[in-house]
Design a protein around this motif. Structure first.
Motif, PDB file in Angstrom:
ATOM      1  N   GLN A  61      69.416  31.395  57.568  1.00  0.00           N
ATOM      2  CA  GLN A  61      69.870  30.482  56.507  1.00  0.00           C
ATOM      3  C   GLN A  61      69.291  30.807  55.139  1.00  0.00           C
ATOM      4  OE1 GLN A  61      68.594  26.699  58.116  1.00  0.00           O
ATOM      5  NE2 GLN A  61      70.702  26.142  58.621  1.00  0.00           N
ATOM      6  N   HIS A  62      68.001  31.104  55.120  1.00  0.00           N
ATOM      7  CA  HIS A  62      67.302  31.161  53.828  1.00  0.00           C
ATOM      8  C   HIS A  62      66.517  32.443  53.590  1.00  0.00           C
ATOM      9  CE1 HIS A  62      68.298  26.939  53.518  1.00  0.00           C
ATOM     10  NE2 HIS A  62      67.680  26.698  54.647  1.00  0.00           N
ATOM     11  N   GLY A  63      66.526  33.367  54.540  1.00  0.00           N
ATOM     12  CA  GLY A  63      65.683  34.555  54.394  1.00  0.00           C
ATOM     13  C   GLY A  63      64.239  34.122  54.272  1.00  0.00           C
ATOM     14  N   ASN A  64      63.534  34.680  53.295  1.00  0.00           N
ATOM     15  CA  ASN A  64      62.125  34.301  53.086  1.00  0.00           C
ATOM     16  C   ASN A  64      61.964  33.183  52.060  1.00  0.00           C
ATOM     17  OD1 ASN A  64      60.689  35.976  54.854  1.00  0.00           O
ATOM     18  ND2 ASN A  64      60.993  37.733  53.505  1.00  0.00           N
ATOM     19  N   ARG A  65      63.073  32.746  51.517  1.00  0.00           N
ATOM     20  CA  ARG A  65      62.983  31.745  50.440  1.00  0.00           C
ATOM     21  C   ARG A  65      62.346  30.456  50.947  1.00  0.00           C
ATOM     22  NH1 ARG A  65      68.220  31.045  47.079  1.00  0.00           N
ATOM     23  NH2 ARG A  65      67.323  32.069  45.298  1.00  0.00           N
ATOM     24  N   THR A  66      61.437  29.943  50.150  1.00  0.00           N
ATOM     25  CA  THR A  66      60.749  28.701  50.498  1.00  0.00           C
ATOM     26  C   THR A  66      60.758  27.788  49.277  1.00  0.00           C
ATOM     27  OG1 THR A  66      59.391  29.849  52.101  1.00  0.00           O
ATOM     28  CG2 THR A  66      58.554  27.733  51.300  1.00  0.00           C
ATOM     29  N   PHE A  67      61.304  26.626  49.461  1.00  0.00           N
ATOM     30  CA  PHE A  67      61.575  25.752  48.316  1.00  0.00           C
ATOM     31  C   PHE A  67      60.442  24.759  48.042  1.00  0.00           C
ATOM     32  CE2 PHE A  67      65.591  27.123  50.130  1.00  0.00           C
ATOM     33  CZ  PHE A  67      66.245  27.608  49.007  1.00  0.00           C
ATOM     34  N   GLY A 361      53.799  35.609  53.136  1.00  0.00           N
ATOM     35  CA  GLY A 361      54.928  36.535  53.104  1.00  0.00           C
ATOM     36  C   GLY A 361      56.274  35.908  52.791  1.00  0.00           C
ATOM     37  N   ARG A 362      56.266  34.700  52.228  1.00  0.00           N
ATOM     38  CA  ARG A 362      57.545  34.076  51.860  1.00  0.00           C
ATOM     39  C   ARG A 362      57.722  34.093  50.340  1.00  0.00           C
ATOM     40  NH1 ARG A 362      60.111  34.190  56.761  1.00  0.00           N
ATOM     41  NH2 ARG A 362      59.226  32.727  58.249  1.00  0.00           N
ATOM     42  N   GLU A 363      58.923  33.711  49.919  1.00  0.00           N
ATOM     43  CA  GLU A 363      59.254  33.770  48.487  1.00  0.00           C
ATOM     44  C   GLU A 363      59.385  32.372  47.904  1.00  0.00           C
ATOM     45  OE1 GLU A 363      62.916  35.916  48.698  1.00  0.00           O
ATOM     46  OE2 GLU A 363      61.930  37.758  49.353  1.00  0.00           O
ATOM     47  N   PRO A 364      58.491  31.987  46.992  1.00  0.00           N
ATOM     48  CA  PRO A 364      58.544  30.635  46.424  1.00  0.00           C
ATOM     49  C   PRO A 364      59.704  30.444  45.456  1.00  0.00           C
ATOM     50  CG  PRO A 364      56.558  31.800  45.689  1.00  0.00           C
ATOM     51  CD  PRO A 364      57.372  32.788  46.469  1.00  0.00           C
ATOM     52  N   VAL A 365      60.464  29.396  45.663  1.00  0.00           N
ATOM     53  CA  VAL A 365      61.595  29.102  44.780  1.00  0.00           C
ATOM     54  C   VAL A 365      61.502  27.634  44.363  1.00  0.00           C
ATOM     55  CG1 VAL A 365      64.118  28.918  44.618  1.00  0.00           C
ATOM     56  CG2 VAL A 365      63.095  30.803  45.900  1.00  0.00           C
ATOM     57  N   GLU A 366      61.425  27.418  43.053  1.00  0.00           N
ATOM     58  CA  GLU A 366      61.417  26.038  42.575  1.00  0.00           C
ATOM     59  C   GLU A 366      62.853  25.533  42.552  1.00  0.00           C
ATOM     60  OE1 GLU A 366      59.717  25.396  38.694  1.00  0.00           O
ATOM     61  OE2 GLU A 366      60.413  23.319  38.677  1.00  0.00           O
ATOM     62  N   ARG A 367      63.027  24.322  43.063  1.00  0.00           N
ATOM     63  CA  ARG A 367      64.369  23.727  43.146  1.00  0.00           C
ATOM     64  C   ARG A 367      64.332  22.361  42.463  1.00  0.00           C
ATOM     65  NH1 ARG A 367      63.850  19.269  46.372  1.00  0.00           N
ATOM     66  NH2 ARG A 367      62.272  19.310  47.999  1.00  0.00           N
ATOM     67  N   ASP A 368      65.529  21.817  42.207  1.00  0.00           N
ATOM     68  CA  ASP A 368      65.556  20.400  41.837  1.00  0.00           C
ATOM     69  C   ASP A 368      65.823  19.612  43.118  1.00  0.00           C
ATOM     70  OD1 ASP A 368      68.271  20.512  42.348  1.00  0.00           O
ATOM     71  OD2 ASP A 368      68.881  20.409  40.255  1.00  0.00           O
ATOM     72  N   THR A 369      66.008  18.304  43.000  1.00  0.00           N
ATOM     73  CA  THR A 369      66.142  17.491  44.213  1.00  0.00           C
ATOM     74  C   THR A 369      67.350  17.903  45.050  1.00  0.00           C
ATOM     75  OG1 THR A 369      65.273  15.705  42.856  1.00  0.00           O
ATOM     76  CG2 THR A 369      66.124  15.087  45.021  1.00  0.00           C
ATOM     77  N   LEU A 370      68.390  18.367  44.368  1.00  0.00           N
ATOM     78  CA  LEU A 370      69.629  18.714  45.074  1.00  0.00           C
ATOM     79  C   LEU A 370      69.684  20.195  45.458  1.00  0.00           C
ATOM     80  CD1 LEU A 370      72.050  16.543  42.911  1.00  0.00           C
ATOM     81  CD2 LEU A 370      71.006  15.949  45.106  1.00  0.00           C
ATOM     82  N   ILE A 374      65.774  26.306  40.217  1.00  0.00           N
ATOM     83  CA  ILE A 374      65.280  26.228  38.843  1.00  0.00           C
ATOM     84  C   ILE A 374      64.627  27.555  38.460  1.00  0.00           C
ATOM     85  CG2 ILE A 374      63.600  25.102  37.317  1.00  0.00           C
ATOM     86  CD1 ILE A 374      64.298  22.515  38.675  1.00  0.00           C
ATOM     87  N   ARG A 375      63.780  28.058  39.359  1.00  0.00           N
ATOM     88  CA  ARG A 375      63.182  29.367  39.065  1.00  0.00           C
ATOM     89  C   ARG A 375      62.674  30.021  40.354  1.00  0.00           C
ATOM     90  NH1 ARG A 375      58.220  29.531  34.982  1.00  0.00           N
ATOM     91  NH2 ARG A 375      59.681  29.846  33.290  1.00  0.00           N
ATOM     92  N   ASP A 376      62.901  31.313  40.440  1.00  0.00           N
ATOM     93  CA  ASP A 376      62.404  32.084  41.579  1.00  0.00           C
ATOM     94  C   ASP A 376      61.029  32.635  41.193  1.00  0.00           C
ATOM     95  OD1 ASP A 376      61.872  34.018  43.522  1.00  0.00           O
ATOM     96  OD2 ASP A 376      64.021  34.335  43.877  1.00  0.00           O
ATOM     97  N   TYR A 377      59.993  32.277  41.944  1.00  0.00           N
ATOM     98  CA  TYR A 377      58.629  32.691  41.617  1.00  0.00           C
ATOM     99  C   TYR A 377      58.155  33.891  42.429  1.00  0.00           C
ATOM    100  CZ  TYR A 377      57.749  28.588  38.707  1.00  0.00           C
ATOM    101  OH  TYR A 377      57.773  27.666  37.702  1.00  0.00           O
ATOM    102  N   THR A 378      59.084  34.581  43.091  1.00  0.00           N
ATOM    103  CA  THR A 378      58.670  35.658  43.989  1.00  0.00           C
ATOM    104  C   THR A 378      57.795  36.695  43.279  1.00  0.00           C
ATOM    105  OG1 THR A 378      60.743  35.329  45.126  1.00  0.00           O
ATOM    106  CG2 THR A 378      59.521  37.321  45.691  1.00  0.00           C
ATOM    107  N   ASP A 379      58.248  37.166  42.140  1.00  0.00           N
ATOM    108  CA  ASP A 379      57.475  38.202  41.444  1.00  0.00           C
ATOM    109  C   ASP A 379      56.897  37.676  40.136  1.00  0.00           C
ATOM    110  OD1 ASP A 379      58.183  40.184  43.369  1.00  0.00           O
ATOM    111  OD2 ASP A 379      60.206  40.179  42.490  1.00  0.00           O
ATOM    112  N   TYR A 380      56.805  36.406  40.030  1.00  0.00           N
ATOM    113  CA  TYR A 380      56.396  35.799  38.761  1.00  0.00           C
ATOM    114  C   TYR A 380      54.893  35.961  38.528  1.00  0.00           C
ATOM    115  CZ  TYR A 380      56.165  32.261  35.099  1.00  0.00           C
ATOM    116  OH  TYR A 380      55.974  31.604  33.928  1.00  0.00           O
ATOM    117  N   VAL A 381      54.522  36.351  37.318  1.00  0.00           N
ATOM    118  CA  VAL A 381      53.100  36.456  36.988  1.00  0.00           C
ATOM    119  C   VAL A 381      52.734  35.224  36.169  1.00  0.00           C
ATOM    120  CG1 VAL A 381      51.317  37.854  35.869  1.00  0.00           C
ATOM    121  CG2 VAL A 381      53.308  38.961  36.963  1.00  0.00           C
ATOM    122  N   PHE A 382      51.802  34.456  36.670  1.00  0.00           N
ATOM    123  CA  PHE A 382      51.458  33.212  35.975  1.00  0.00           C
ATOM    124  C   PHE A 382      50.578  33.456  34.757  1.00  0.00           C
ATOM    125  CE2 PHE A 382      52.763  31.589  40.022  1.00  0.00           C
ATOM    126  CZ  PHE A 382      53.354  30.387  39.696  1.00  0.00           C
TER     127      PHE A 382
END
Ligand code: V47
Ligand code: SF4
Length: 400
Positions: A61-67, A361-370, A374-382
């Motif tokens: 369903q989602h691969g490694n994406r984690t919301f 080993g998962r990929e962080p993805v910011e979502r809204d309630t629905l 909003i933003r994929d943080y997989t390779d994001y440098v803070f």
């Protein structure tokens, strides 16, 4: 992603009982399992086996994406006229002076505290008291929308709605329509506990029944609304009660498609009338996530509520069917800390949350309630400043 290979291994495992191999075959082929098969999973499914099946579905369903999302919680009161035996709030009705009862202005002050911060959702839920009635909540939703129109209001459960509509002498249909007009955007999953009356009457007698809980969600879905569902497990219920609960949710979801996420809630035993009951083990928690993922084939998401189970168990859950670990919760979410949750101060910065997800080993993805991304943080440098945008109330040092 190794889940397909693991499933092949399971299918070839001759030491596995035939019915369990059959279930694996079904899951691998994208077929629905029956109630009997669900019960068998609870009774006989070992952690590694159910985990492999659940992970297969999760990755399909989602691969490694984690919301996750950026939200904050408001609990208008921690005093409640119901007496759910698992709840640390119910005892406070006798000791009212130890609780809090926020006024409309005090709640709006909390909302304003988040002005300028990139939160997308306010989650409002608390005890049930007569002054928090239809007028109060309609006015509150209106005031929040007037102040910050884009903030998604995820508020109250059928427990409150049943109470306030009955008090206002209006039907569920009329009540939910009024809530929508006032600004309600979605409904959280609370109040579901265990639907089966054999258990519900013992742990949550007096508040809305399982049928009423389901009916209010159904009406909300018919109005075009979205909602979540929960199950409070690991107390006096048996596996058959869990399957009954999951089955009723699956049936309603077939009918309306309005549920977004299922959130299993582990019973915590501090400071409530069921303190003598030992809590479930982490193995049982993970099995429960996995079986929920397998059984609820029509739910898009399974969420682990990290303030309740702790950060490490939340990380583990991501290999057992979970694809969502709730939000960067800041505040005062006290119903859980009072009940003995892992997290006494449940706040995590976006950086911390993304770090927890990446480290397994998962990929962080910011979502809204629905679940709009909003933003994929997989390779994001803070950047330092962004990481500290008001969310951090714990040191940034990882606990893992
Ligand atoms: O219904 C109360 C549970 C629920 C305890 O929809 C307890 O996004 C464990 O539903 N041990 C409310 N659980 C919380 C809830 C929720 C949380 C996070 C996200 C969402 C969502 C919904 O908390 C209650 C009850 O089942 N609860 N006491 C306890 N001692
Ligand atoms: Fe009240 Fe909800 Fe606690 Fe039950 S679980 S006593 S309804 S706050």
């Amino acid at each position: 992603m190794q889940s397909a290979r693991k499933i092949e291994t399971i299918l070839q495992d001759t030491s596995l009982e035939a019915p369990l191999r059959q279930i694996a075959q079904k899951v691998f082929g994208g077929q629905r399992i029956t109630e009997e098969e669900g019960l068998l999973l609870f009774e006989q499914g070992e952690l590694a086996y159910v985990g492999a099946l659940a992970n297969f579905i999760r990755e399909k369903q989602h691969g490694n994406r984690t919301f996750f999302n950026r939200n904050f919680h408001i609990e208008p009161t921690n005093i409640c006229l119901y007496t759910c035996t698992f709840c640390s709030y119910s005892r406070l009705i006798k000791k009212r002076e130890e609780g809090w009862e926020y006024s409309m202005d005090e709640i709006m002050d909390i909302v304003r505290k988040y002005d300028g911060q990139p939160v997308t959702e306010v989650h409002i839920v608390g005890g049930v008291l007569p002054q928090y009635d239809l007028e109060f909540y309609s006015e509150l939703f209106r005031r929040i929308k007037a102040h910050r129109p884009e903030l998604h209001i995820k508020a109250l459960t059928p427990v409150e709605y049943h109470y306030i509509f009955k008090k206002a002498r209006i039907s569920y249909e009329e009540g939910m329509r009024l809530m929508k007009e006032a600004g309600l955007d979605s409904m959280p999953g609370g109040g579901a506990e265990i639907f089966h009356p054999e258990i519900r009457d013992q742990i949550a007698g007096g508040k809305c029944t399982g049928e009423q809980w389901l009916r209010i969600h159904e009406i909300w879905h018919e109005l075009g609304g979205r909602s979540n569902a929960t199950m409070l497990y690991g107390h006096i219920e048996e596996f058959r009660h869990r399957i009954h609960h999951l089955e009723l949710l699956r049936r309603l979801q077939d009918k309306t498609g309005g549920f977004q996420t299922f959130i299993p809630l582990k019973f915590r035993n501090k400071d409530n009338q069921m303190s003598h009951i030992p809590e479930s083990t982490v193995v049982e928690d993970l099995r429960n996530y996995a079986i929920s993922r397998i059984y609820l084939d029509n739910f898009a998401h399974i969420k682990a509520y990290w303030p309740m189970i702790g950060r490490q168990a939340a990380q583990l859950s991501l290999a057992f069917g979970v694809d969502d670990i709730d939000g960067t919760i800041d505040d005062t979410t006290r119903i859980y800390s009072m009940a003995g949750s892992e997290e006494q101060n449940p706040a995590l910065s976006t950086q911390e949350l993304a770090g927890l997800i990446r480290r397994v080993g998962r990929e962080p993805v910011e979502r809204d309630t629905l679940y709009n991304v909003i933003r994929d943080y997989t390779d994001y440098v803070f950047e330092e400043e962004e990481a500290y945008q008001g969310y951090v109330s714990l040191p940034v040092v990882s606990k893992n």
